[in-house]
Write an enzyme that holds these catalytic residues in place. Structure first.
Site, PDB file in Angstrom:
ATOM      1  N   LYS A   1      -6.172 -16.560  -8.712  1.00  0.00           N
ATOM      2  CA  LYS A   1      -5.659 -17.398  -7.627  1.00  0.00           C
ATOM      3  C   LYS A   1      -6.037 -16.667  -6.339  1.00  0.00           C
ATOM      4  CE  LYS A   1      -1.514 -20.050  -6.479  1.00  0.00           C
ATOM      5  NZ  LYS A   1      -2.112 -21.374  -6.394  1.00  0.00           N
TER       6      LYS A   1
HETATM    7  C1  LIG Z   1      -6.087 -24.861  -8.838  1.00  0.00           C
HETATM    8  C2  LIG Z   1      -4.704 -24.857  -9.408  1.00  0.00           C
HETATM    9  N1  LIG Z   1      -4.526 -25.241 -10.684  1.00  0.00           N
HETATM   10  C3  LIG Z   1      -3.309 -25.260 -11.250  1.00  0.00           C
HETATM   11  C4  LIG Z   1      -2.187 -24.885 -10.541  1.00  0.00           C
HETATM   12  C5  LIG Z   1      -0.844 -24.903 -11.203  1.00  0.00           C
HETATM   13  O1  LIG Z   1      -0.398 -23.592 -11.422  1.00  0.00           O
HETATM   14  P1  LIG Z   1       1.156 -23.237 -11.436  1.00  0.00           P
HETATM   15  O2  LIG Z   1       1.786 -24.131 -12.399  1.00  0.00           O
HETATM   16  O3  LIG Z   1       1.196 -21.811 -11.856  1.00  0.00           O
HETATM   17  O4  LIG Z   1       1.656 -23.437 -10.052  1.00  0.00           O
HETATM   18  C6  LIG Z   1      -2.329 -24.495  -9.213  1.00  0.00           C
HETATM   19  C7  LIG Z   1      -1.166 -24.082  -8.424  1.00  0.00           C
HETATM   20  O5  LIG Z   1      -0.933 -22.927  -8.238  1.00  0.00           O
HETATM   21  C8  LIG Z   1      -3.619 -24.463  -8.641  1.00  0.00           C
HETATM   22  O6  LIG Z   1      -3.787 -24.092  -7.368  1.00  0.00           O
END
Ligand SMILES: Cc1ncc(COP(=O)(O)O)c(C=O)c1O
Length: 312
Positions: free
Chosen positions: A157
């Site tokens: 991330k």
């Molecule tokens: C590209 C992306 N995919 C999926 C998610 C979902 O991840 P999470 O459930 O950990 O927030 C996020 C959000 O953080 C994201 O930015």
């Protein structure tokens, strides 16, 4: 946005308006930062952060992938977040920890730049709107491909990587949709611009596998576990674009969005064009877990001891 009183920056609590960076901050120029999006809910036991340590663990892993050694441990960041929520007098909020290459050296070698860390927390409503959670959202398959592991790290991330999501999001909004769905270079379905994606077909919940170019979502892990606990069949496998249009139900999950039904993709109604039954069941069960109404998932909540922090 809903400003709070304080932001935690490099070990200090500073006033919201004083949390600043230099214009030559490395991360501002080259996207060299990693971050998390976390939510805290107002529960009977007090403000409670959903899977806080899992998020902080992902932050550490994202940092490692970009050769960044965080100057604070997960436990230190956890404590700082608890104190921040207490000082800001928040009950439910969105939490944004970020670590980025700071001011020092310019040029592409980031290794001599310092690593700055900040945590902000503020009140933030439903990311895709309250109505979207009830009626479902309209999505568009993006013309932008999801970042490939051959050029970046889909599992991290990281700040710079989000230019991909930003392009897809803008495209979908300008075309009149609520959200974008990104495919990979083989045409397989990956995820939304900030959410993981699922289709339901003949009672089976299908989602792209962890080895796809997706973020290993913490909501994804949670919703898959809830689904299995409820006795639903789940399948993690590659997904063809056509499966989106012929699905009985489609939904998205993410920390900001929570669980959101998708009612239409590329102007094709999904199922009856209304949120499906399995989506509703999972949405309610996930909502119960987030808000501390579920005994079974109690350990997912990191409760902030406001009284202890207030007297610290
Ligand atoms: C590209 C992306 N995919 C999926 C998610 C979902 O991840 P999470 O459930 O950990 O927030 C996020 C959000 O953080 C994201 O930015």
């Amino acid at each position: 946005m809903n400003q709070s009183e304080f932001i935690w920056q490099n070990g200090e609590f500073v006033a919201w308006d004083d949390a600043k960076v230099h214009v030559l901050t490395h991360g501002l120029h080259y996207g060299t930062g990693v971050f998390e999006g976390i939510r805290c809910y107002d529960t009977e036991r007090g403000p409670a952060i959903f899977r806080n340590l899992d998020h902080l663990d992902r932050l550490e892993r994202s940092a490692k992938l970009y050769y960044m050694e965080l100057p604070y441990s997960a436990q230190q960041l956890r404590a700082a977040t608890h104190e921040l929520i207490t000082r800001n007098d928040l009950r439910s909020c969105y939490i944004r920890p970020i670590a980025f290459r700071g001011y020092g050296q310019m040029g592409l070698n980031p290794l001599d730049s310092p690593i700055d860390v900040a945590i902000a927390a503020w009140e933030w409503g439903a990311y895709l709107g309250e109505q979207g959670k009830v009626d479902g959202v309209r999505a568009k398959v993006s013309s932008w491909e999801r970042i490939s592991p051959r050029s970046l790290i889909p599992h991290a991330k990281a700040s710079g990587q989000y230019l991909n999501s930003v392009l897809a999001k803008i495209e979908s909004l300008k075309a009149g949709y609520d959200e974008a769905i990104l495919l990979d270079e083989h045409g397989h379905v990956c995820e939304g611009s900030g959410e993981n994606i699922y289709v339901v077909r003949d009672g089976v919940i299908i989602t792209p596998p962890q080895t796809a170019s997706i973020l290993d979502g913490i909501s994804r892990r949670s919703v898959l576990q809830i689904a299995r606990d409820l006795g639903y069949a789940t399948l993690e496998r590659d997904m063809a674009r056509a499966e989106l249009y012929s699905a009985d139900e489609v939904f998205l999950t993410g920390t900001a969005a929570e669980l959101v039904p998708v009612r239409e993709i590329d102007d094709q109604a999904i199922g009856s064009g209304k949120p499906g039954e399995i989506t509703r069941v999972l949405q309610n069960a996930f909502d119960d877990a987030l808000h501390g109404r579920s005994e079974r998932y109690r350990e997912w909540l990191d409760v902030v001891d406001v009284r202890e922090w207030a007297s610290a």
